[in-house]
Design a protein around this motif. Structure first.
Motif, PDB file in Angstrom:
ATOM      1  N   ARG A  25       0.959  -1.228  -0.028  1.00 38.70           N
ATOM      2  CA  ARG A  25      -0.119  -0.140   0.099  1.00 38.70           C
ATOM      3  C   ARG A  25       0.870   1.253  -0.039  1.00 38.70           C
ATOM      4  N   PRO A  26       0.273   2.507  -0.321  1.00 37.41           N
ATOM      5  CA  PRO A  26       1.082   3.799  -0.555  1.00 37.41           C
ATOM      6  C   PRO A  26       1.443   4.052   1.057  1.00 37.41           C
ATOM      7  N   VAL A  27       2.635   4.424   0.982  1.00 36.52           N
ATOM      8  CA  VAL A  27       2.966   4.899   2.510  1.00 36.52           C
ATOM      9  C   VAL A  27       3.824   6.260   2.421  1.00 36.52           C
ATOM     10  N   ALA A  28       3.317   7.281   3.301  1.00 35.23           N
ATOM     11  CA  ALA A  28       4.138   8.517   3.483  1.00 35.23           C
ATOM     12  C   ALA A  28       4.135   8.783   4.981  1.00 35.23           C
ATOM     13  N   GLY A  29       5.141   9.657   5.154  1.00 40.18           N
ATOM     14  CA  GLY A  29       5.743   9.907   6.548  1.00 40.18           C
ATOM     15  C   GLY A  29       5.536  11.540   7.039  1.00 40.18           C
ATOM     16  N   VAL A  30       5.335  11.852   7.936  1.00 39.05           N
ATOM     17  CA  VAL A  30       5.495  13.216   8.568  1.00 39.05           C
ATOM     18  C   VAL A  30       6.167  13.091   9.582  1.00 39.05           C
ATOM     19  N   GLU A  31       7.356  13.685   9.718  1.00 34.52           N
ATOM     20  CA  GLU A  31       8.598  13.625  10.585  1.00 34.52           C
ATOM     21  C   GLU A  31       8.575  14.830  11.582  1.00 34.52           C
ATOM     22  N   GLY A  32       8.317  14.751  13.009  1.00 30.59           N
ATOM     23  CA  GLY A  32       8.333  15.740  13.745  1.00 30.59           C
ATOM     24  C   GLY A  32       9.828  15.846  14.572  1.00 30.59           C
ATOM     25  N   ASP A  33      10.298  16.944  14.429  1.00 27.60           N
ATOM     26  CA  ASP A  33      11.656  17.244  15.308  1.00 27.60           C
ATOM     27  C   ASP A  33      11.962  18.592  15.593  1.00 27.60           C
ATOM     28  N   GLN A  34      12.619  18.730  16.788  1.00 28.39           N
ATOM     29  CA  GLN A  34      12.659  20.036  17.214  1.00 28.39           C
ATOM     30  C   GLN A  34      13.445  20.983  16.252  1.00 28.39           C
ATOM     31  N   GLU A  35      14.541  20.589  15.688  1.00 29.22           N
ATOM     32  CA  GLU A  35      15.370  21.421  14.876  1.00 29.22           C
ATOM     33  C   GLU A  35      15.940  20.793  13.587  1.00 29.22           C
ATOM     34  N   THR A  36      15.858  19.551  13.285  1.00 29.31           N
ATOM     35  CA  THR A  36      16.793  19.037  12.052  1.00 29.31           C
ATOM     36  C   THR A  36      15.682  18.258  11.284  1.00 29.31           C
ATOM     37  N   ARG A  37      16.179  17.921  10.319  1.00 26.39           N
ATOM     38  CA  ARG A  37      15.446  17.065   9.145  1.00 26.39           C
ATOM     39  C   ARG A  37      16.161  15.470   8.816  1.00 26.39           C
ATOM     40  N   LEU A  38      17.040  15.361   9.873  1.00 29.26           N
ATOM     41  CA  LEU A  38      17.844  13.963   9.678  1.00 29.26           C
ATOM     42  C   LEU A  38      16.789  12.843   9.619  1.00 29.26           C
ATOM     43  N   ASP A  39      16.020  12.591  10.464  1.00 31.38           N
ATOM     44  CA  ASP A  39      15.059  11.591  10.547  1.00 31.38           C
ATOM     45  C   ASP A  39      14.106  11.713   9.066  1.00 31.38           C
ATOM     46  N   ALA A  40      13.738  12.678   8.774  1.00 31.49           N
ATOM     47  CA  ALA A  40      12.834  12.753   7.531  1.00 31.49           C
ATOM     48  C   ALA A  40      13.491  12.188   6.398  1.00 31.49           C
ATOM     49  N   ASP A  41      14.953  12.661   6.124  1.00 32.69           N
ATOM     50  CA  ASP A  41      15.842  12.427   5.270  1.00 32.69           C
ATOM     51  C   ASP A  41      16.080  10.982   5.085  1.00 32.69           C
ATOM     52  N   ARG A  42      16.167  10.258   6.331  1.00 30.97           N
ATOM     53  CA  ARG A  42      16.427   8.933   6.513  1.00 30.97           C
ATOM     54  C   ARG A  42      14.979   8.083   6.076  1.00 30.97           C
ATOM     55  N   ILE A  43      13.862   8.482   6.297  1.00 30.14           N
ATOM     56  CA  ILE A  43      12.663   7.904   6.016  1.00 30.14           C
ATOM     57  C   ILE A  43      12.326   8.390   4.457  1.00 30.14           C
ATOM     58  N   GLY A  44      12.780   9.351   3.790  1.00 29.90           N
ATOM     59  CA  GLY A  44      12.968   9.653   2.514  1.00 29.90           C
ATOM     60  C   GLY A  44      13.766   8.690   1.644  1.00 29.90           C
ATOM     61  N   ARG A  45      14.507   8.252   2.129  1.00 28.08           N
ATOM     62  CA  ARG A  45      15.632   7.380   1.492  1.00 28.08           C
ATOM     63  C   ARG A  45      14.820   5.748   1.105  1.00 28.08           C
ATOM     64  N   THR A  46      13.863   5.604   2.039  1.00 23.42           N
ATOM     65  CA  THR A  46      13.226   4.362   1.843  1.00 23.42           C
ATOM     66  C   THR A  46      12.224   4.491   0.517  1.00 23.42           C
ATOM     67  N   GLY A  47      12.292   5.646  -0.094  1.00 22.55           N
ATOM     68  CA  GLY A  47      11.289   5.717  -1.274  1.00 22.55           C
ATOM     69  C   GLY A  47      10.116   6.660  -0.950  1.00 22.55           C
TER      70      GLY A  47
END
Length: 88
Positions: free
Chosen positions: A49-71
């Motif tokens: 199924r389609p998957v998307a993520g919303v990542e919350g962080d105080q300052e960085t986008r490191l986790d969102a970048d990691r999630i994005g690398r999954t495609g």
């Protein structure tokens, strides 16, 4: 203070349900493996199924970048000094 988020939260739930979206919220302390678990979950689910993520962080986008690398699509929300967002 949290009570003022009840109506917008209900609208979000209704809109997601109407569209067949299954939201999953995950919270934990830094360093507990949350992003690793999300990466694996996204990889396993994406074939079904389609998957998307919303990542919350105080300052960085490191986790969102990691999630994005999954495609999957990943959006970053920076909360500033707090650990959550509140309506103003």
């Amino acid at each position: 203070m949290v009570a003022r988020n009840d109506l917008p939260a209900e609208r979000n739930r209704t809109g997601m349900t109407e569209r067949g979206v299954v939201p999953v919220t995950m919270m934990s302390s830094p360093g507990t493996g949350r992003t690793t678990l999300l990466e694996r979950t996204i990889t396993d689910l994406a074939a079904r199924r389609p998957v998307a993520g919303v990542e919350g962080d105080q300052e960085t986008r490191l986790d969102a970048d990691r999630i994005g690398r999954t495609g999957c699509a990943a959006a970053q929300v920076n909360t500033g000094a707090g650990c959550h967002l509140t309506r103003r």
